[in-house]
Design a protein around this motif. Structure first.
Motif, PDB file in Angstrom:
ATOM      1  N   HIS A 155       6.964   6.044  -4.155  1.00 55.38           N
ATOM      2  CA  HIS A 155       7.461   5.264  -3.019  1.00 55.38           C
ATOM      3  C   HIS A 155       8.552   4.290  -3.457  1.00 55.38           C
ATOM      4  CE1 HIS A 155       4.767   6.651   0.066  1.00 55.38           C
ATOM      5  NE2 HIS A 155       3.708   6.439  -0.703  1.00 55.38           N
ATOM      6  N   GLY A 214       3.022  14.380   3.689  1.00 51.33           N
ATOM      7  CA  GLY A 214       2.556  15.645   3.098  1.00 51.33           C
ATOM      8  C   GLY A 214       2.805  15.780   1.600  1.00 51.33           C
ATOM      9  N   LYS A 215       3.133  14.675   0.935  1.00 49.36           N
ATOM     10  CA  LYS A 215       3.455  14.736  -0.497  1.00 49.36           C
ATOM     11  C   LYS A 215       2.245  15.155  -1.336  1.00 49.36           C
ATOM     12  CE  LYS A 215       4.745  10.401  -0.536  1.00 49.36           C
ATOM     13  NZ  LYS A 215       4.422  10.066   0.876  1.00 49.36           N
ATOM     14  N   SER A 216       1.126  14.480  -1.117  1.00 46.74           N
ATOM     15  CA  SER A 216      -0.068  14.833  -1.902  1.00 46.74           C
ATOM     16  C   SER A 216      -0.551  16.239  -1.550  1.00 46.74           C
ATOM     17  CB  SER A 216      -1.186  13.832  -1.652  1.00 46.74           C
ATOM     18  OG  SER A 216      -0.818  12.580  -2.181  1.00 46.74           O
ATOM     19  N   THR A 217      -0.455  16.572  -0.263  1.00 48.39           N
ATOM     20  CA  THR A 217      -0.862  17.916   0.148  1.00 48.39           C
ATOM     21  C   THR A 217      -0.063  18.959  -0.626  1.00 48.39           C
ATOM     22  OG1 THR A 217      -1.387  17.075   2.337  1.00 48.39           O
ATOM     23  CG2 THR A 217      -1.077  19.456   2.130  1.00 48.39           C
ATOM     24  N   ASN A 246       4.353   7.506   4.305  1.00 47.44           N
ATOM     25  CA  ASN A 246       2.920   7.802   4.187  1.00 47.44           C
ATOM     26  C   ASN A 246       2.562   8.927   5.147  1.00 47.44           C
ATOM     27  OD1 ASN A 246       2.442   4.300   3.929  1.00 47.44           O
ATOM     28  ND2 ASN A 246       2.152   5.768   2.284  1.00 47.44           N
ATOM     29  N   GLY A 247       1.769   9.832   4.661  1.00 49.89           N
ATOM     30  CA  GLY A 247       1.277  10.900   5.529  1.00 49.89           C
ATOM     31  C   GLY A 247       2.262  12.020   5.762  1.00 49.89           C
ATOM     32  N   GLN A 283      -2.990  11.351  -7.609  1.00 51.17           N
ATOM     33  CA  GLN A 283      -2.805  10.044  -6.986  1.00 51.17           C
ATOM     34  C   GLN A 283      -4.113   9.253  -7.098  1.00 51.17           C
ATOM     35  OE1 GLN A 283      -1.559  10.166  -2.857  1.00 51.17           O
ATOM     36  NE2 GLN A 283      -1.317   7.932  -2.748  1.00 51.17           N
TER      37      GLN A 283
HETATM   38  N1  LIG Z   1      -8.552  16.989   4.439  1.00 44.54           N
HETATM   39  C1  LIG Z   1      -7.814  16.428   5.406  1.00 44.54           C
HETATM   40  N2  LIG Z   1      -8.348  16.185   6.611  1.00 44.54           N
HETATM   41  C2  LIG Z   1      -7.632  15.612   7.598  1.00 44.54           C
HETATM   42  N3  LIG Z   1      -6.359  15.280   7.458  1.00 44.54           N
HETATM   43  C3  LIG Z   1      -5.750  15.501   6.288  1.00 44.54           C
HETATM   44  C4  LIG Z   1      -6.451  16.078   5.191  1.00 44.54           C
HETATM   45  N4  LIG Z   1      -5.609  16.196   4.134  1.00 44.54           N
HETATM   46  C5  LIG Z   1      -4.444  15.688   4.556  1.00 44.54           C
HETATM   47  N5  LIG Z   1      -4.512  15.271   5.838  1.00 44.54           N
HETATM   48  C6  LIG Z   1      -3.447  14.659   6.628  1.00 44.54           C
HETATM   49  O1  LIG Z   1      -2.249  15.295   6.277  1.00 44.54           O
HETATM   50  C7  LIG Z   1      -1.181  14.365   6.256  1.00 44.54           C
HETATM   51  C8  LIG Z   1      -0.493  14.393   4.895  1.00 44.54           C
HETATM   52  O2  LIG Z   1      -1.335  13.786   3.931  1.00 44.54           O
HETATM   53  P1  LIG Z   1      -0.849  13.562   2.437  1.00 44.54           P
HETATM   54  O3  LIG Z   1      -1.977  12.973   1.708  1.00 44.54           O
HETATM   55  O4  LIG Z   1      -0.276  14.808   1.931  1.00 44.54           O
HETATM   56  O5  LIG Z   1       0.301  12.466   2.642  1.00 44.54           O
HETATM   57  P2  LIG Z   1       1.176  11.709   1.559  1.00 44.54           P
HETATM   58  O6  LIG Z   1       2.589  12.055   1.877  1.00 44.54           O
HETATM   59  O7  LIG Z   1       0.711  12.005   0.201  1.00 44.54           O
HETATM   60  O8  LIG Z   1       0.897  10.196   1.944  1.00 44.54           O
HETATM   61  P3  LIG Z   1       0.808   8.868   1.003  1.00 44.54           P
HETATM   62  O9  LIG Z   1       2.201   8.443   0.772  1.00 44.54           O
HETATM   63  O10 LIG Z   1       0.091   7.904   1.845  1.00 44.54           O
HETATM   64  O11 LIG Z   1       0.090   9.226  -0.237  1.00 44.54           O
HETATM   65  C9  LIG Z   1      -1.790  13.019   6.599  1.00 44.54           C
HETATM   66  O12 LIG Z   1      -1.612  12.788   7.977  1.00 44.54           O
HETATM   67  C10 LIG Z   1      -3.246  13.203   6.298  1.00 44.54           C
HETATM   68  O13 LIG Z   1      -4.068  12.388   7.088  1.00 44.54           O
END
Ligand SMILES: Nc1ncnc2c1ncn2[C@@H]1O[C@H](COP(=O)(O)OP(=O)(O)OP(=O)(O)O)[C@@H](O)[C@H]1O
Ligand SMILES: [Mg+2]
Lengths: 251, 506
Positions: free
Chosen positions: A205, A41-44, A38-39, A87
């Motif tokens: 996941h 950066g996948k969704s980013t 989690n976190g 997502q």
């Molecule tokens: N707009 C934002 N403001 C603050 N932090 C952000 C923002 N967008 C992303 N983040 C942070 O960037 C990091 C990556 O987030 P992301 O959503 O890409 O994770 P993820 O890999 O998709 O997680 P998950 O498995 O929970 O979906 C996280 O720590 C998140 O809190």
């Protein structure tokens, strides 16, 4: 097909780096899976690829079929064949699901210089595809995602994907929240779309989805970069052991 | 089967929106018709009032009625309580009467109307001379039409051009004609009802209208008659520096029903033009009137130059038991909109409904809403208002709900939603509520939100461009009101929503 090269991304509003030199290549016809804590950066990554506001690319880039993705507007990327199954699909009150789908399909056809679908053709198509995903007529009429259950929203994303027939499909945790039967429906939908000139990037996941959708390659994403790449067995290893060893191995 | 058709149409509607956005310039109706005009001298005084009355060949009592209004008007001052900001209007620097020269000798039928005028309406997409009638003449009307019929009265500057389907309506006993004609031919009805809902001295603009109105539409539906088709009036201001003051009077006798549509356009002009209309509706026992407006007067350009000043008084009097009125308005045009279609719920169990979409973009200002005056027992009213502001526009909802002591057990429900596009515009909600009995209930809900970036991104990630995405989201926001419109108008309104928001993003 999709090439991501040394991608560095920070948030526009604050000084927070999220992707730190991510590189990845998905050739035509392949299915790649991305797993990661989690976190990580996948969704980013999926948002940056599809053009959401709020991120700044500080280094590196991404291309689709050799075209610079990051220079395009979101709708141009869609017309070029990129699709993101969200997502967290967005609700649009007052806009019928069918109207939304049809506007999207025809906008893309228009952008590509193709003729728009007539309402008859469209209806026939959408009915057939909805049926495969067990989406009933009522869900097609209701406002986009409003009051849909978690699983219904995810199936609706796959319906959009099936209608738009993108060449590069990114699926962000489409399996989360699906019951066992829905998971099979979604997997069948994806497998039906698999072809030599269509690729998939499946963020998940769980190994479970990958039992149904056999990936060619599995990547592990941590802290904004790919730390390990392997075959389907890598997903099995994560499922059994978690990320511990892989993370410490990568330092 | 019905379900398929339903979906079909809805989808068609939206496709239309999108196409319209892509194919149109910013104000589609902005061209000007080259026609020789006949003007009265600029300004207003008793002579001008007499002249207008004389040009319409009015009887003495009507001239006196107008003069009476004029004498009151000179003692009144313009109301300035609305949240509208505009320079003083010079009422002596306007023309109060303009008509195309070709109308000097009144045409006996549509065939005698100047073809340039008809072409104007054709450009506006109005079925003024329905295809069949155009081709055939008399026999044409008997052949069954595939499409739903809409009878049209078209008013060009100050003069009514003619009404279609008159004979067919007459068979049902419905009178639908220019008000100038009604004054001559149905004086007993006009005398009885004109000014009975909006009195001569009601307000500054209505009083001016009473003095100088030149034409407008008249409708009478006799007892128990369901009007066999939709009635519609199109207003167009063409001449420069000309005010338009039309007057509409609708009477729905006991147990009757009529649906009435009103559309408006004007050409692009650098100067502001004044429009001060009055609409009066009288609804008797068990009768029902639906009044729908798509107001698309020229809004002015991106810098706020030009545009119509729209000061309109519209009121329906549900005079007897179970009378029912429904106002639906889509207000997208005009530089200034000052308009509060109201319902007087006098009869027991009378019902009033008000559905409104008001869009203000660039430098447009809208101050609009409704008044629900509950006088009778067990009366019901419902208000649904959707305000959209973009650019530097200001959009105000102003509404009054009043429950009088005798209006026991009455109900009102008000829902008032505002949507902001960008951060330079404003939305304001000014509800006035007066409840003077203990058994009535008034509910008011209001929301204000910005257009959602996530929704726009979701649409764009599916291939829609930014304007398409905004149009889709805003049409969704307005859905409840769009659904209250007759189908033909709903389509037009959806495209208008898209067009009037052009340039509001990016
Ligand atoms: N707009 C934002 N403001 C603050 N932090 C952000 C923002 N967008 C992303 N983040 C942070 O960037 C990091 C990556 O987030 P992301 O959503 O890409 O994770 P993820 O890999 O998709 O997680 P998950 O498995 O929970 O979906 C996280 O720590 C998140 O809190
Ligand atoms: Mg995520």
């Amino acid at each position: 097909m999709l090439k991501i090269n040394n991608l560095h991304v920070k948030l526009e509003e604050e000084d927070k780096q999220i992707l730190n030199g991510l590189s990845l290549e998905v050739p035509a016809g392949q299915v790649h899976a991305i797993m990661g804590p989690n976190g990580s950066g996948k969704s980013t990554l999926s948002y940056v690829l599809s053009g959401r506001d709020g991120y700044e690319v500080t280094e590196g880039g991404a291309t689709l079929d050799g075209r610079d993705l990051l220079a395009m507007e979101p709708e141009e990327r869609a017309a070029a064949g990129l699709f993101l199954a969200f997502q967290y699909p967005v609700e649009i009150p007052g806009v019928g699901n069918m109207t939304f789908l049809r506007t999207a399909v025809n906008a893309q056809r228009k952008a590509r210089g193709e003729e728009e679908l007539s309402s008859g053709e469209f209806l026939k198509l959408v009915r057939a595809k909805a049926k495969d995903l067990q989406i009933d007529a009522d869900m097609l009429k209701r406002p986009v995602n409003v009051g849909f259950s978690g699983g219904e929203k995810k199936r609706n994303e796959i319906l959009q994907m099936a209608m738009l027939e993108p060449r590069m499909c990114i699926m962000d945790e489409t399996d989360s929240g699906l019951d066992v039967d829905a998971m099979r429906l979604v997997a069948d939908g994806v497998n039906a779309l698999r072809s030599a000139d269509r690729s998939f990037l499946v963020i998940t996941h769980y190994q479970r989805l990958l039992n149904h959708i056999q990936p060619d390659v599995v990547h592990i994403l941590s802290n904004g970069r790919i730390i390990k790449t392997g075959g389907p067995e890598l997903a099995l290893q994560v499922e059994e052991e978690g990320y511990g060893d892989i993370l410490s191995e990568a330092g | 089967m019905t379900e398929i058709t339903d979906l079909d149409v809805r989808d068609g509607v939206d496709r239309e929106t999108v196409e319209t956005v892509q194919n149109m310039g910013s104000y589609k109706y902005g061209w000007n018709t080259e026609i020789e005009m006949d003007f009265a001298p600029k300004g207003v005084n008793e002579d001008i009032v007499r002249l207008i009355s004389q040009k319409n060949e009015e009887p003495e009592w009507m001239t006196e009625w107008r003069l009476d209004a004029y004498r009151r008007w000179v003692t009144m001052s313009e109301p300035r309580w609305a949240m509208l900001n505009y320079p003083d209007i010079d009422y002596q620097d306007q023309y109060y009467y303009a008509r195309p020269k070709s109308m000097e000798v009144k045409p006996k039928s549509l065939d005698e109307v100047d073809p340039t005028l008809l072409a104007t309406y054709e450009k506006l997409g109005i079925p003024l001379k329905e295809q069949m009638i155009l081709a055939g003449v008399e026999g044409a009307e008997e052949t069954p039409a595939e499409a739903r019929k809409v009878a049209v009265d078209a008013v060009f500057d100050s003069v009514s051009l003619g009404t279609t389907f008159k004979d067919e309506l007459a068979k049902a006993g419905v009178i639908f004609c220019p008000i100038s004609e009604a004054i001559r031919e149905h004086p007993e009805l006009v005398k009885k009802y004109l000014g009975s809902v909006v009195p001569q001295s009601d307000n500054f603009f209505a009083t001016l209208n009473s003095a100088v109105f030149s034409d407008g539409s008249f409708v009478y539906v006799p007892p128990g008659v369901r009007c066999p088709m939709e009635l519609s009036t199109y207003f167009r201001i063409n001449a420069e520096n000309t005010g338009q003051f039309e007057r509409t009077l609708i009477i729905a006798d006991k147990g009757s029903y009529v649906s009435y549509l009103e559309g408006c356009t004007a050409p692009k002009r650098d100067t502001h033009q004044l429009h001060a209309a009055v609409v009066e509706i009288v609804i008797l026992e068990d009768a029902e009137v639906k009044y729908s407006t798509v107001q698309n007067w020229y809004p002015g350009d991106e810098e706020g130059k030009g545009g119509i000043y729209n000061f309109v008084t519209k009121r329906a009097d549900c005079r007897e038991a179970r009378a029912k009125v429904m106002w639906t308005q889509v207000e997208t045009g005009s530089a200034i909109t000052w308009k509060y279609p109201s319902c007087i719920l006098r009869g027991e169990e009378a019902q009033g409904e008000f559905y409104s979409i008001a869009i203000a973009n660039n430098f447009q200002q809208a101050d609009t809403g409704t008044k629900m005056i509950h006088l009778g027992r067990n009366t019901r009213s419902r208000i649904v208002s959707k305000g959209i502001s973009a650019g530097q526009a200001q959009n105000t909802y102003r509404g009054l709900v009043s429950m009088h002591p005798r209006a026991t057990n009455s109900r009102n429900y008000t829902q008032c939603d505002s949507l902001l596009i960008g951060d330079k515009c404003g939305a304001h909600t000014v509800p006035y509520i007066e409840v003077k009995n203990t058994s009535s209930r008034v509910e008011h809900e209001a929301t204000t939100s910005k257009v959602d970036d996530d929704q726009l991104f979701y649409c764009r990630s599916r291939g829609m461009d930014e304007e398409e995405a905004v149009a889709l989201v805003v049409n969704g926001f307005c859905r409840e009101v769009l659904q209250a419109l007759p189908m033909e108008f709903a389509m037009e309104a959806q495209s208008l929503v898209a067009i009037s928001l052009e340039g509001s993003v990016g």
